[in-house]
Write a protein that holds these residues in place. Structure first.
Motif, PDB file in Angstrom:
ATOM      1  N   SER A 108      33.070  -2.380 -65.428  1.00 41.28           N
ATOM      2  CA  SER A 108      32.293  -2.115 -64.220  1.00 41.28           C
ATOM      3  C   SER A 108      31.715  -3.411 -63.646  1.00 41.28           C
ATOM      4  O   SER A 108      31.612  -3.562 -62.428  1.00 41.28           O
ATOM      5  N   LEU A 109      31.364  -4.338 -64.529  1.00 40.66           N
ATOM      6  CA  LEU A 109      30.843  -5.626 -64.043  1.00 40.66           C
ATOM      7  C   LEU A 109      31.959  -6.451 -63.413  1.00 40.66           C
ATOM      8  O   LEU A 109      31.767  -7.146 -62.425  1.00 40.66           O
ATOM      9  N   ARG A 110      33.166  -6.360 -64.008  1.00 39.96           N
ATOM     10  CA  ARG A 110      34.304  -7.136 -63.485  1.00 39.96           C
ATOM     11  C   ARG A 110      34.794  -6.587 -62.156  1.00 39.96           C
ATOM     12  O   ARG A 110      35.019  -7.320 -61.216  1.00 39.96           O
ATOM     13  N   TRP A 111      34.999  -5.263 -62.111  1.00 42.01           N
ATOM     14  CA  TRP A 111      35.666  -4.671 -60.946  1.00 42.01           C
ATOM     15  C   TRP A 111      34.695  -4.074 -59.937  1.00 42.01           C
ATOM     16  O   TRP A 111      35.095  -3.751 -58.827  1.00 42.01           O
ATOM     17  N   GLY A 112      33.460  -3.824 -60.355  1.00 40.14           N
ATOM     18  CA  GLY A 112      32.569  -2.975 -59.556  1.00 40.14           C
ATOM     19  C   GLY A 112      32.817  -1.535 -59.964  1.00 40.14           C
ATOM     20  O   GLY A 112      33.710  -1.254 -60.768  1.00 40.14           O
ATOM     21  N   GLY A 113      32.035  -0.629 -59.402  1.00 38.50           N
ATOM     22  CA  GLY A 113      32.200   0.779 -59.750  1.00 38.50           C
ATOM     23  C   GLY A 113      30.861   1.406 -60.075  1.00 38.50           C
ATOM     24  O   GLY A 113      29.808   0.800 -59.849  1.00 38.50           O
ATOM     25  N   ILE A 114      30.917   2.605 -60.604  1.00 40.37           N
ATOM     26  CA  ILE A 114      29.672   3.341 -60.866  1.00 40.37           C
ATOM     27  C   ILE A 114      29.723   4.020 -62.229  1.00 40.37           C
ATOM     28  O   ILE A 114      30.799   4.325 -62.744  1.00 40.37           O
ATOM     29  N   HIS A 115      28.558   4.232 -62.789  1.00 37.04           N
ATOM     30  CA  HIS A 115      28.420   5.116 -63.954  1.00 37.04           C
ATOM     31  C   HIS A 115      27.577   6.317 -63.531  1.00 37.04           C
ATOM     32  O   HIS A 115      26.481   6.132 -62.979  1.00 37.04           O
ATOM     33  N   LEU A 116      28.088   7.501 -63.761  1.00 40.70           N
ATOM     34  CA  LEU A 116      27.288   8.702 -63.496  1.00 40.70           C
ATOM     35  C   LEU A 116      26.202   8.736 -64.559  1.00 40.70           C
ATOM     36  O   LEU A 116      26.495   8.840 -65.749  1.00 40.70           O
ATOM     37  N   THR A 117      24.971   8.599 -64.115  1.00 40.37           N
ATOM     38  CA  THR A 117      23.861   8.342 -65.025  1.00 40.37           C
ATOM     39  C   THR A 117      22.859   9.485 -64.953  1.00 40.37           C
ATOM     40  O   THR A 117      22.415   9.862 -63.867  1.00 40.37           O
ATOM     41  N   LEU A 118      22.528  10.001 -66.128  1.00 44.98           N
ATOM     42  CA  LEU A 118      21.614  11.147 -66.187  1.00 44.98           C
ATOM     43  C   LEU A 118      20.173  10.650 -66.284  1.00 44.98           C
ATOM     44  O   LEU A 118      19.856   9.799 -67.118  1.00 44.98           O
ATOM     45  N   ALA A 119      19.321  11.212 -65.430  1.00 45.48           N
ATOM     46  CA  ALA A 119      17.901  10.805 -65.446  1.00 45.48           C
ATOM     47  C   ALA A 119      17.023  12.047 -65.331  1.00 45.48           C
ATOM     48  O   ALA A 119      17.429  13.057 -64.737  1.00 45.48           O
ATOM     49  N   ARG A 120      15.839  11.929 -65.881  1.00 44.83           N
ATOM     50  CA  ARG A 120      14.865  13.030 -65.771  1.00 44.83           C
ATOM     51  C   ARG A 120      14.250  12.989 -64.376  1.00 44.83           C
ATOM     52  O   ARG A 120      13.793  11.937 -63.922  1.00 44.83           O
ATOM     53  N   THR A 121      14.249  14.146 -63.725  1.00 46.38           N
ATOM     54  CA  THR A 121      13.665  14.205 -62.372  1.00 46.38           C
ATOM     55  C   THR A 121      12.574  15.271 -62.280  1.00 46.38           C
ATOM     56  O   THR A 121      11.910  15.387 -61.259  1.00 46.38           O
ATOM     57  N   ASP A 122      12.442  16.083 -63.345  1.00 47.95           N
ATOM     58  CA  ASP A 122      11.349  17.064 -63.356  1.00 47.95           C
ATOM     59  C   ASP A 122      10.543  16.790 -64.622  1.00 47.95           C
ATOM     60  O   ASP A 122      11.087  16.847 -65.736  1.00 47.95           O
ATOM     61  N   PHE A 123       9.275  16.494 -64.459  1.00 51.97           N
ATOM     62  CA  PHE A 123       8.467  16.041 -65.601  1.00 51.97           C
ATOM     63  C   PHE A 123       7.608  17.153 -66.197  1.00 51.97           C
ATOM     64  O   PHE A 123       6.805  16.909 -67.088  1.00 51.97           O
ATOM     65  N   ASN A 124       7.832  18.360 -65.725  1.00 53.12           N
ATOM     66  CA  ASN A 124       7.146  19.510 -66.308  1.00 53.12           C
ATOM     67  C   ASN A 124       7.760  19.802 -67.690  1.00 53.12           C
ATOM     68  O   ASN A 124       8.969  20.009 -67.792  1.00 53.12           O
ATOM     69  N   PRO A 125       6.967  19.814 -68.763  1.00 54.02           N
ATOM     70  CA  PRO A 125       7.533  20.028 -70.105  1.00 54.02           C
ATOM     71  C   PRO A 125       8.274  21.360 -70.250  1.00 54.02           C
ATOM     72  O   PRO A 125       9.107  21.528 -71.139  1.00 54.02           O
ATOM     73  N   GLU A 126       7.989  22.302 -69.361  1.00 55.30           N
ATOM     74  CA  GLU A 126       8.658  23.614 -69.425  1.00 55.30           C
ATOM     75  C   GLU A 126      10.033  23.595 -68.744  1.00 55.30           C
ATOM     76  O   GLU A 126      10.766  24.581 -68.818  1.00 55.30           O
ATOM     77  N   ALA A 127      10.376  22.484 -68.089  1.00 54.82           N
ATOM     78  CA  ALA A 127      11.599  22.481 -67.247  1.00 54.82           C
ATOM     79  C   ALA A 127      12.885  22.606 -68.068  1.00 54.82           C
ATOM     80  O   ALA A 127      13.910  23.074 -67.556  1.00 54.82           O
ATOM     81  N   GLY A 128      12.857  22.207 -69.341  1.00 52.14           N
ATOM     82  CA  GLY A 128      14.023  22.367 -70.238  1.00 52.14           C
ATOM     83  C   GLY A 128      15.279  21.725 -69.672  1.00 52.14           C
ATOM     84  O   GLY A 128      15.261  20.564 -69.250  1.00 52.14           O
ATOM     85  N   HIS A 129      16.389  22.494 -69.660  1.00 55.40           N
ATOM     86  CA  HIS A 129      17.663  21.957 -69.160  1.00 55.40           C
ATOM     87  C   HIS A 129      17.609  21.626 -67.673  1.00 55.40           C
ATOM     88  O   HIS A 129      18.448  20.897 -67.171  1.00 55.40           O
ATOM     89  N   ARG A 130      16.640  22.219 -66.971  1.00 58.80           N
ATOM     90  CA  ARG A 130      16.590  22.019 -65.507  1.00 58.80           C
ATOM     91  C   ARG A 130      15.687  20.842 -65.126  1.00 58.80           C
ATOM     92  O   ARG A 130      14.948  20.915 -64.170  1.00 58.80           O
ATOM     93  N   ALA A 131      15.741  19.782 -65.919  1.00 56.43           N
ATOM     94  CA  ALA A 131      14.856  18.635 -65.670  1.00 56.43           C
ATOM     95  C   ALA A 131      15.632  17.371 -65.300  1.00 56.43           C
ATOM     96  O   ALA A 131      15.031  16.332 -65.083  1.00 56.43           O
ATOM     97  N   PHE A 132      16.965  17.474 -65.226  1.00 57.57           N
ATOM     98  CA  PHE A 132      17.778  16.249 -65.120  1.00 57.57           C
ATOM     99  C   PHE A 132      18.679  16.256 -63.883  1.00 57.57           C
ATOM    100  O   PHE A 132      19.153  17.306 -63.462  1.00 57.57           O
ATOM    101  N   THR A 133      18.935  15.037 -63.398  1.00 60.48           N
ATOM    102  CA  THR A 133      19.817  14.889 -62.232  1.00 60.48           C
ATOM    103  C   THR A 133      20.752  13.708 -62.487  1.00 60.48           C
ATOM    104  O   THR A 133      20.380  12.755 -63.182  1.00 60.48           O
ATOM    105  N   PHE A 134      21.966  13.825 -61.950  1.00 61.02           N
ATOM    106  CA  PHE A 134      22.941  12.727 -62.045  1.00 61.02           C
ATOM    107  C   PHE A 134      22.809  11.780 -60.858  1.00 61.02           C
ATOM    108  O   PHE A 134      22.598  12.237 -59.725  1.00 61.02           O
TER     109      PHE A 134
END
Ligand SMILES: Cc1cc2nc3c(=O)[nH]c(=O)nc-3n(C[C@H](O)[C@H](O)[C@H](O)COP(=O)(O)OP(=O)(O)OC[C@H]3O[C@@H](n4cnc5c(N)ncnc54)[C@H](O)[C@@H]3O)c2cc1C
Length: 404
Positions: free
Chosen positions: A165-191
């Motif tokens: 990716s550094l040589r050619w450019g490009g992207i990594h689909l990266t998972l991040a937390r976007t809901d910080f409510n501890p009850e959010a469970g599986h529904r707390a992440f976005t790509f």
């Protein structure tokens, strides 16, 4: 029920095999030693449509079915038993599909045509220093919306294709937390689509792997990385589900690369035991050699059936909704559970048949052993996670250990 291949599938297998055996197979030792895939191979793969072939034609892909993608994965594994070329292929095929399905038209236009031409890399980044199996518990990467940008902070590790990716450019689909409510469970992440090259706030690291040396494994740190909002991939807080969809597809292709590489090594073994003589007879005439061969070939055929059943189910799932994602994930997990473990065992057995030669770099088997081990250790999900998925489908989710 019909186990035969269509004319189109036969033609595709022959085309990929012909390319892979002529262009890739003779250079596997070089790929392993030089720790990169030669540009001519990437170019040839792009010309044949092998890069992110599941992506729609609109963005430069072939819109290939999962069965066709699986056939190609098997043939690439057969040609490159170190599994470097197959990794590049399958990561882009599985996660390119997810990006095509869920990315914004603007981001897809920017990256997918380059990925399918071999001018950019597309990878996946979910694993973090705190762990890869328990994404829910381990994901510390955060994304916060600021105006029309997302700001990401966190770290991803053991990520395939960081150097590419550094040589050619490009992207990594990266998972991040976007809901910080501890009850959010599986529904707390976005790509998010994260370009590593020339992005302020990104610093990268590299790991020296034991195998599949032709494709890099690294990590990246995100320090206030600002992404335009169209780099969000899929729905807000649905990233976990998009990730599971990608993993299921990737696991089918992993199974296929493993059966290709395993069969190639078994064939090397067969040639050797027919020629090599001990105590006046060919090794192949001893039952001590024959019976393990029989076991490994039987495992191989069983795993091939699992892999192609899973590919067929993926096609039925996406074209006709004939199966649920859970149905498909079950068979994909079985394929990913067995193909690397049985492949590793088969390669180890063949190494015994070769005697001391197998322990040298004169023979290619050690590249296969080092490469296939990446998949039984964890790439695209550790083996116990495959077991958890299978147990969940057999027993019901209420028996998952982390639900007790
Ligand atoms: C070569 C290679 C390439 C990789 N490429 C990528 C990539 O491109 N992108 C990416 O995001 N990640 C990548 N990974 C990381 C991979 O996804 C993780 O290794 C995997 O998810 C396991 O996570 P971990 O290594 O943190 O192990 P852990 O999650 O810490 O697990 C360690 C061990 O504990 C076991 N275990 C965990 N939970 C349980 C349980 N509940 N019950 C029983 N046993 C359990 C696991 O099976 C494993 O054996 C790669 C890994 C390798 C080896």
């Amino acid at each position: 029920m019909d186990f035969s291949w269509s004319e189109e599938e036969k033609l595709w297998r022959n085309t990929v095999r012909d390319f892979a055996q002529k262009v890739i197979a003779p250079r596997v030792r070089e790929i392993d030693t030089e720790e990169r895939i030669p540009d001519e191979i990437i170019k040839g793969m792009a010309e044949l449509g092998l890069l992110a072939l599941t992506v729609s034609e609109e963005y430069g892909g072939m819109g290939a079915s999962w069965t066709m993608a699986t056939i190609a994965a098997e043939e690439l594994g057969r040609a490159d038993i170190s599994l470097a070329v197959p990794v590049l292929y399958l990561v882009e095929a599985a996660w390119g599909f997810i990006f095509d399905r869920y990315g914004t038209p603007q981001a897809k236009e920017e990256y997918l045509p380059k990925v399918t031409k071999g001018e950019a890399f597309l990878g996946i980044a979910t694993t973090e220093p705190e762990g890869g199996s328990d994404i829910l518990g381990a994901c510390r990467t955060k994304a916060v919306k600021e105006g029309n940008h997302w700001v990401l902070n966190g770290e991803k590790v053991y990520i395939s294709g960081v150097l590419e990716s550094l040589r050619w450019g490009g992207i990594h689909l990266t998972l991040a937390r976007t809901d910080f409510n501890p009850e959010a469970g599986h529904r707390a992440f976005t790509f998010f689509a994260v370009p590593l090259k020339d992005t302020p706030g990104i610093t990268t690291t590299r790991f020296i792997d034991m195998g599949r040396m032709g494709i890099s494994t690294g990590g990246f740190h995100m320090d206030n990385v600002r992404l335009p909002e169209h780099y969000m991939v899929g729905e807000l807080n649905r990233g976990f589900y998009h990730a599971m969809e990608g993993f299921t597809a990737a696991r089918v292709l992993i199974g296929a690369t493993c059966i290709g590489a395993t069969e190639a090594v078994l064939e090397m073994g067969i040639e050797h035991i027919k020629q090599r003589r001990a105590f006046g007879r060919p090794l192949a005439s001893y039952e001590g050699i024959q019976f393990p061969l029989v076991e490994h070939y039987t495992n191989l055929e069983r795993n091939r059936l699992l892999v192609y059943k899973a590919a067929w189910m993926l096609d039925k799932l996406y074209k006709e909704k004939a199966f649920t994602h859970h149905d498909t994930a079950l068979i994909a997990a079985m394929a990913k559970l067995r193909a690397p473990i049985d492949g590793f065992a088969a390669m180890n057995e063949v190494a015994d048949w070769f005697g001391a030669l197998a322990y040298t770099k004169e023979a290619p088997i050690e590249m296969g052993i080092r490469g296939i081990r990446s998949y039984s250790i964890g790439a695209e999900g550790a083996q116990n996670i495959m077991r958890l998925i299978i147990a969940r489908e057999i027993l019901g989710p209420e028996y998952l250990p982390y639900r007790q």
